[in-house]
Design an enzyme around this catalytic site. Structure first.
Site, PDB file in Angstrom:
ATOM      1  CD  GLN A  70     -20.485 -19.623 -13.934  1.00 33.92           C
ATOM      2  OE1 GLN A  70     -19.522 -20.435 -13.961  1.00 33.92           O
ATOM      3  NE2 GLN A  70     -21.837 -19.700 -13.115  1.00 33.92           N
TER       4      GLN A  70
ATOM      5  CG  HIS B 242     -25.498 -25.050  -8.047  1.00 30.56           C
ATOM      6  ND1 HIS B 242     -26.352 -24.948  -9.367  1.00 30.56           N
ATOM      7  CD2 HIS B 242     -25.600 -24.250  -7.351  1.00 30.56           C
ATOM      8  CE1 HIS B 242     -26.810 -23.729  -9.523  1.00 30.56           C
ATOM      9  NE2 HIS B 242     -26.446 -22.948  -8.358  1.00 30.56           N
TER      10      HIS B 242
ATOM     11  CB  THR C 243     -32.300 -25.528  11.844  1.00 31.57           C
ATOM     12  OG1 THR C 243     -32.576 -25.433  12.088  1.00 31.57           O
ATOM     13  CG2 THR C 243     -31.682 -27.244  11.802  1.00 31.57           C
TER      14      THR C 243
ATOM     15  CB  CYS D 106     -30.925 -16.548 -12.816  1.00 37.48           C
ATOM     16  SG  CYS D 106     -30.599 -18.314 -11.936  1.00 37.48           S
TER      17      CYS D 106
END
Length: 376
Positions: free
Chosen positions: A181, A201, A237, A323
């Protein structure tokens, strides 16, 4: 249909158009796996090296200290579990705070079940870690202190540099900082931290990519095994386009932080002034918090009930972090207010430089109607 009013930017931010364009350009231009030993693989690897160098410069760290992850939850788990497992011969004592994101607190609960001892440091009424209490908790067998730079519920800014100075007297103790944050909200200074997590994000980058910064001489036990990839500490990857999107978003966040934060600060003050006029409203975020986050409670009304009422009117806010487990009192709000009912009644508004004056006016009118209906 009226467009919903989005006031949950601490949960997720819309990707910036220029960041999305960068992602698409990289996805289309570099089809090779950066780990592959052929021309297109080498081209992708060179581009990834350039991206990593740019990120390192923005964060003022070494390129080899950057570990790409899927996001902050993976970064936090890798840092915490990897550190304590590598340091298990020195002790099993960990110190954290009640302000941490579930990807930290849940990780600590799992470690506690494995025999690790967890202590939570006290929080002041201003939402700040009590460094004096932290000093009392530290022991010779303390191997990790994990704190957030800015917590997601109150927006309180923590004294990370003061904590890192204290830990200099404990050479076997590592410091992990959850900076999820903090990016784009406060100046970034990771001096003294051993590991730092962040995710794109939260600052207008793509979903699904994050970073773990790990000091060069620090050893971690990997969470994901299966090959070296770009680092020994995280197999898989490399996601070149996502990494490039993170770099583009990070550049914007750092370069435009002051301009964006100034706008958000004026919006926050407008909200504080308007909401404080209601007798049953209690502002939980301290004045010193980042302006992007405003936590409040409405006396006698559960946060979940007020959130649902706002949602029915087209307003998007959160109760605790996105969450968190629903129905439980906010640990962060309880830590500052010492009031369980207040913690149950709390919810969070989170703002952005994209938030408009018109949206706030509409929100305040909707809030008034919900307050009149619920706060009887």
């Amino acid at each position: 249909m009226t467009k919903p009013i989005y006031l949950d930017y601490s949960a997720n931010t819309p990707v910036d158009p220029s960041v999305l364009a960068r992602y698409c350009q990289l996805e289309q231009s570099f089809p090779g796996n950066p780990n592959a030993h052929h021309a297109l693989g080498r081209a992708a690897a060179e581009e990834l090296k350039s991206i990593t160098g740019s990120i390192a410069a923005l964060l003022q760290v070494r390129p080899e200290e950057i570990i790409y992850t899927s996001g902050a939850s993976e970064s936090n788990n890798t840092a915490i579990k990897g550190t304590v497992r590598a340091m298990r011969h020195y002790g099993k004592h960990i110190i954290s705070s009640p302000l941490e994101h579930p990807s930290v607190s849940g990780c600590l609960t799992a470690l506690q079940e494995q025999g690790y001892e967890i202590d939570l440091v006290d929080i002041t009424r201003e939402g700040i870690i009590d460094v004096g209490h932290l000093a009392e908790l530290l022991r010779r067998d303390t191997v990790l202190v994990t704190v957030s730079a800015v917590d997601s519920e109150l927006g309180a800014v923590q004294p990370v540099s003061e904590i890192s100075e204290l830990l200099k007297h404990y050479p076997n103790c590592r410091l992990h900082v959850d900076a999820t944050q903090a990016v784009g909200k406060i100046p970034l200074d990771f001096a003294g931290a051993d590991t730092v997590s962040l995710t794109a994000h939260k600052f207008y980058g793509p979903n699904g990519v994050g970073l773990l910064l790990k000091r060069q001489n620090l050893v971690l036990e990997p969470l994901i095994h299966g090959g070296a990839s770009t680092t020994l500490y995280r197999s898989g990857t490399p996601t070149l386009a996502l990494d490039g999107g993170l770099e583009a978003a990070l550049w914007l966040a750092v370069e435009r932080q002051e301009e964006r934060t100034s706008r958000v600060r004026s919006l926050n003050q407008k909200l504080r002034d308007a909401l404080s006029a209601y007798p049953k409203v209690r502002i939980n975020s301290p004045e010193s918090a980042v302006p992007h986050i405003l936590n409040l409670s409405v006396q006698g009304v559960k946060g979940t009930a007020f959130q649902r009422s706002l949602d029915e009117e087209g307003v998007c806010v959160s109760v605790k972090s996105a969450c968190s487990v629903e129905g439980q009192p906010s640990r962060a709000v309880f830590a500052v207010s010492r009031d369980r009912k207040n913690a149950i009644h709390s919810w969070r508004i989170s703002l952005s430089h994209l938030t408009t004056e018109e949206e706030l006016e509409r929100f305040l009118e909707i809030f008034r109607r919900c307050y009149q209906a619920l706060a009887k």
